[in-house]
Design a protein around this motif. Structure first.
Motif, short mmCIF file in Angstrom:
data_model
loop_
_atom_site.label_atom_id
_atom_site.label_comp_id
_atom_site.label_asym_id
_atom_site.label_seq_id
_atom_site.Cartn_x
_atom_site.Cartn_y
_atom_site.Cartn_z
N ASN A 141 0.84 -1.20 0.00
CA ASN A 141 0.00 0.00 0.00
C ASN A 141 0.88 1.26 0.00
O ASN A 141 0.92 2.02 0.97
CB ASN A 141 -0.94 0.00 1.20
CG ASN A 141 -1.97 1.11 1.12
OD1 ASN A 141 -2.22 1.67 0.05
ND2 ASN A 141 -2.59 1.44 2.24
N ALA A 142 1.58 1.42 -1.09
CA ALA A 142 2.44 2.58 -1.32
C ALA A 142 2.72 2.64 -2.82
O ALA A 142 2.53 1.65 -3.53
CB ALA A 142 3.76 2.46 -0.54
N SER A 143 3.15 3.78 -3.29
CA SER A 143 3.44 3.91 -4.72
C SER A 143 4.68 3.10 -5.08
O SER A 143 5.54 2.84 -4.23
CB SER A 143 3.67 5.37 -5.08
OG SER A 143 4.88 5.84 -4.49
N CYS A 144 4.77 2.69 -6.34
CA CYS A 144 5.96 1.96 -6.79
C CYS A 144 7.21 2.83 -6.66
O CYS A 144 8.30 2.31 -6.41
CB CYS A 144 5.77 1.48 -8.22
SG CYS A 144 4.59 0.10 -8.41
N GLU A 145 7.05 4.13 -6.83
CA GLU A 145 8.19 5.04 -6.67
C GLU A 145 8.73 4.99 -5.25
O GLU A 145 9.95 4.97 -5.03
CB GLU A 145 7.79 6.47 -7.04
CG GLU A 145 7.53 6.71 -8.52
CD GLU A 145 6.17 6.19 -8.98
OE1 GLU A 145 5.94 6.16 -10.21
OE2 GLU A 145 5.33 5.81 -8.12
N ARG A 146 7.83 4.95 -4.28
CA ARG A 146 8.26 4.88 -2.87
C ARG A 146 8.91 3.52 -2.57
O ARG A 146 9.96 3.46 -1.91
CB ARG A 146 7.06 5.12 -1.95
CG ARG A 146 7.40 5.09 -0.46
CD ARG A 146 6.15 5.36 0.37
NE ARG A 146 6.42 5.23 1.80
CZ ARG A 146 6.88 6.21 2.57
NH1 ARG A 146 7.13 7.40 2.04
NH2 ARG A 146 7.09 6.01 3.87
N VAL A 147 8.29 2.46 -3.04
CA VAL A 147 8.84 1.13 -2.83
C VAL A 147 10.24 1.04 -3.45
O VAL A 147 11.17 0.49 -2.84
CB VAL A 147 7.91 0.06 -3.43
CG1 VAL A 147 8.56 -1.32 -3.38
CG2 VAL A 147 6.57 0.04 -2.70
N TRP A 148 10.39 1.57 -4.64
CA TRP A 148 11.66 1.53 -5.36
C TRP A 148 12.79 2.17 -4.56
O TRP A 148 13.91 1.66 -4.54
CB TRP A 148 11.49 2.23 -6.70
CG TRP A 148 12.71 2.27 -7.57
CD1 TRP A 148 13.59 3.32 -7.71
CD2 TRP A 148 13.19 1.24 -8.45
NE1 TRP A 148 14.58 3.00 -8.61
CE2 TRP A 148 14.36 1.73 -9.08
CE3 TRP A 148 12.74 -0.04 -8.76
CZ2 TRP A 148 15.09 0.98 -10.00
CZ3 TRP A 148 13.47 -0.79 -9.68
CH2 TRP A 148 14.62 -0.27 -10.28
N THR A 149 12.52 3.28 -3.91
CA THR A 149 13.57 3.97 -3.15
C THR A 149 14.14 3.06 -2.06
O THR A 149 15.35 3.12 -1.77
CB THR A 149 13.07 5.28 -2.51
OG1 THR A 149 12.03 5.00 -1.56
CG2 THR A 149 12.55 6.23 -3.56
N HIS A 150 13.31 2.22 -1.47
CA HIS A 150 13.79 1.32 -0.43
C HIS A 150 14.56 0.13 -1.03
O HIS A 150 15.53 -0.35 -0.41
CB HIS A 150 12.62 0.81 0.41
CG HIS A 150 11.98 1.87 1.25
ND1 HIS A 150 12.62 2.47 2.31
CD2 HIS A 150 10.76 2.45 1.17
CE1 HIS A 150 11.82 3.36 2.87
NE2 HIS A 150 10.69 3.38 2.18
N ILE A 151 14.17 -0.32 -2.20
CA ILE A 151 14.86 -1.45 -2.83
C ILE A 151 16.27 -1.06 -3.26
O ILE A 151 17.22 -1.82 -3.05
CB ILE A 151 14.06 -1.98 -4.03
CG1 ILE A 151 12.72 -2.57 -3.57
CG2 ILE A 151 14.86 -3.03 -4.80
CD1 ILE A 151 11.80 -2.98 -4.71
N ILE A 152 16.44 0.10 -3.87
CA ILE A 152 17.76 0.46 -4.38
C ILE A 152 18.68 1.00 -3.30
O ILE A 152 19.90 1.07 -3.50
CB ILE A 152 17.66 1.48 -5.54
CG1 ILE A 152 17.06 2.81 -5.07
CG2 ILE A 152 16.88 0.88 -6.71
CD1 ILE A 152 17.14 3.91 -6.13
N ASP A 153 18.14 1.35 -2.13
CA ASP A 153 18.98 1.86 -1.04
C ASP A 153 19.54 0.68 -0.26
O ASP A 153 19.22 0.45 0.92
CB ASP A 153 18.14 2.77 -0.13
CG ASP A 153 19.00 3.65 0.77
OD1 ASP A 153 20.25 3.51 0.72
OD2 ASP A 153 18.42 4.46 1.51
N ALA A 154 20.41 -0.09 -0.93
CA ALA A 154 20.86 -1.39 -0.42
C ALA A 154 21.60 -1.29 0.91
O ALA A 154 21.49 -2.19 1.75
CB ALA A 154 21.74 -2.07 -1.46
N SER A 155 22.36 -0.23 1.11
CA SER A 155 23.13 -0.12 2.35
C SER A 155 22.24 -0.04 3.58
O SER A 155 22.68 -0.33 4.70
CB SER A 155 24.05 1.10 2.29
OG SER A 155 23.30 2.29 2.17
#
Length: 208
Positions: free
Chosen positions: A77-91
């Motif tokens: 329940n969030a935008s794909c843009e928001r989800v994406w920021t957490h996926i690519i922030d691997a550190s």
């Protein structure tokens, strides 16, 4: 941030128990995972039957030829843009995903990008990964391997808008003796680990 702080304080075992509970609670939003049946029912055969037709597989990692395969998906329940920021922030994965640690992005980039190499520990194994596919807010795929060896796993994310929410698909294929050995010892381990990853991603992405 309060959710992440709380996760850190619970301890690894308590965190895993809590988050697996969250996965069960969110099962009604998932297209493919029926947690009420238990994890043991989700065999590789089950995951192959549910695999996404939208994943771009590199040569040699096609699911039908893989020695190990896992498919997981969930509505967040969030935008794909928001989800994406957490996926690519691997550190920052270790802050909210207990099955990751010691993530180091090589080359000085703060987040994953096309061609990024990163080292990390997952499922208790220290590995290196290299991003192979990168389409912002939609597709991310990387190879996984022991440093200096040829790739033996390919991990792929596919994000699709679902109204105001995001349908997140995670498929992974493994080839070779390591993948075959893992399938023989615990066929559902990768599926369970990825269920946990999606549950924690849902938690952090939906946090206010």
């Amino acid at each position: 941030m309060n959710h992440i702080t709380a996760l850190r304080k619970t301890g690894r075992i308590a965190a895993v128990s809590l988050i697996l509970g969250l996965a069960s609670a969110g099962a009604e939003a998932s297209h493919a995972v029926d947690h009420s049946q238990g994890y043991k029912t989700m065999s590789m055969k089950d995951d192959l039957a549910r695999r996404s037709a939208d994943i771009h597989w590199p040569t040699g990692f096609e699911p039908e030829k893989a020695d190990l395969f896992a498919h997981n998906d969930l509505i967040i329940n969030a935008s794909c843009e928001r989800v994406w920021t957490h996926i690519i922030d691997a550190s920052r994965w270790p802050n909210w995903y207990p099955n990751s640690k010691d993530v180091e992005i090589q080359g000085g980039d703060p987040v994953l990008r096309d061609g990024t190499v990163f080292r990390w520990t997952t499922f208790g194994l220290a590995i290196e990964s290299k991003v192979h596919e990168y389409v912002s807010n939609q597709r991310l795929g990387w190879y996984g391997y022991v440093p200096g060896a040829k790739p033996s796993f390919y991990h792929s994310w596919y994000l699709e808008p679902h109204g105001a929410m995001c349908h997140v698909v995670m498929d992974e294929a493994g080839v070779g003796k390591d993948a075959a050995g893992l399938r023989k010892s615990d066929e559902t381990l990768m599926h369970r680990g990825h269920d946990l990853w999606l549950a924690t991603l849902k938690w952090v992405a939906e946090a206010k």
